[in-house]
Design a protein around this motif. Sequence first.
Motif, PDB file in Angstrom:
ATOM      1  N   VAL A  23       0.841  -1.202   0.000  1.00 40.04           N
ATOM      2  CA  VAL A  23       0.000   0.000   0.000  1.00 40.04           C
ATOM      3  C   VAL A  23       0.869   1.243   0.000  1.00 40.04           C
ATOM      4  O   VAL A  23       1.880   1.307   0.710  1.00 40.04           O
ATOM      5  N   LEU A  24       0.457   2.225  -0.784  1.00 38.03           N
ATOM      6  CA  LEU A  24       1.103   3.535  -0.801  1.00 38.03           C
ATOM      7  C   LEU A  24       0.094   4.576  -0.333  1.00 38.03           C
ATOM      8  O   LEU A  24      -1.020   4.639  -0.848  1.00 38.03           O
ATOM      9  N   ASP A  25       0.491   5.390   0.638  1.00 39.64           N
ATOM     10  CA  ASP A  25      -0.329   6.500   1.121  1.00 39.64           C
ATOM     11  C   ASP A  25       0.338   7.799   0.684  1.00 39.64           C
ATOM     12  O   ASP A  25       1.407   8.156   1.187  1.00 39.64           O
ATOM     13  N   VAL A  26      -0.293   8.497  -0.259  1.00 44.97           N
ATOM     14  CA  VAL A  26       0.280   9.718  -0.844  1.00 44.97           C
ATOM     15  C   VAL A  26      -0.209  10.936  -0.062  1.00 44.97           C
ATOM     16  O   VAL A  26      -1.417  11.146   0.064  1.00 44.97           O
ATOM     17  N   ASN A  61      -5.163  11.455  -0.444  1.00 43.96           N
ATOM     18  CA  ASN A  61      -5.999  12.540   0.062  1.00 43.96           C
ATOM     19  C   ASN A  61      -5.210  13.826  -0.157  1.00 43.96           C
ATOM     20  O   ASN A  61      -4.636  14.388   0.773  1.00 43.96           O
ATOM     21  N   PRO A  62      -5.170  14.300  -1.401  1.00 47.48           N
ATOM     22  CA  PRO A  62      -4.288  15.416  -1.742  1.00 47.48           C
ATOM     23  C   PRO A  62      -4.938  16.769  -1.460  1.00 47.48           C
ATOM     24  O   PRO A  62      -6.142  16.854  -1.182  1.00 47.48           O
ATOM     25  N   VAL A  83      -9.669  10.657  -2.665  1.00 37.35           N
ATOM     26  CA  VAL A  83     -10.752  11.465  -2.110  1.00 37.35           C
ATOM     27  C   VAL A  83     -10.526  12.938  -2.452  1.00 37.35           C
ATOM     28  O   VAL A  83      -9.395  13.421  -2.441  1.00 37.35           O
ATOM     29  N   HIS A  84     -11.622  13.636  -2.787  1.00 33.67           N
ATOM     30  CA  HIS A  84     -11.539  15.081  -2.970  1.00 33.67           C
ATOM     31  C   HIS A  84     -12.937  15.683  -2.948  1.00 33.67           C
ATOM     32  O   HIS A  84     -13.944  14.974  -2.899  1.00 33.67           O
ATOM     33  N   SER A  85     -12.986  17.000  -2.978  1.00 33.22           N
ATOM     34  CA  SER A  85     -14.264  17.710  -2.977  1.00 33.22           C
ATOM     35  C   SER A  85     -14.829  17.768  -4.389  1.00 33.22           C
ATOM     36  O   SER A  85     -14.081  17.874  -5.380  1.00 33.22           O
TER      37      SER A  85
END
Length: 218
Positions: free
Chosen positions: A34-37, A102-103, A152-154
């Motif tokens: 898993v990579l969490d950016v 989750n940028p 995830v984003h708005s």
Amino acid sequence: MLFLKPPGVYSPQDDTSLLAESLGREPRQVAARVLDVGTGSGALALAAVRHGASRVTAVDVSLRAVLTARLNARLSRLPIEVLRGSLLDPVRGRHFELILANPPYVPAPQAHLPRRGAARAWDAGHDGRVVLDRICRDAPALLAPSGVLLLVHSALCGVESTLDRLRESGLDAEVAERRRIPFGPVLRARAAYLEGRGLIRPGEEKEELVVIRAIRSR
């Protein structure tokens, strides 16, 4: 359990929780590597370990975030590799079964990304897509066969734009989760600007968060 959330490091919020819920619905065999950016405090990386990931790598451009994520991993007694660097640059050439992102995605008056300060965790240019578009472009090459990207984003910065870019990169992409939440402090302070841009209606006080799930099927 002690979990450090120092000033200047993005603390887990509604977008973090929504992405963690999506992670929890993934089959455990998907979450091997898993990579969490943009890990921030490391909350999602640690959630991936608890979900059964065999190896978790977390990346953040902020030195304070990197140190915080490492400390939180040590306090939780959970193994994660935390690297400092811009988005996917530190892990180029590697492959993952699952990428979490989750940028920064909040539309901002400034076109450029902030170089320092707390705003670096949310400001993302006039359309909110400066970082999102880079992830959509670069993440597919890091996915193992049948690998999954959860992003995830708005909705303020364009759901269809994200889906289109991921599909153009060869992924099968869809909206996996939607949730409306009250504006936080940043959007409340920026409401007049967003109204002027036509991104929200006058008096609007809620935004929609989405989780995009994209899979490398070929």
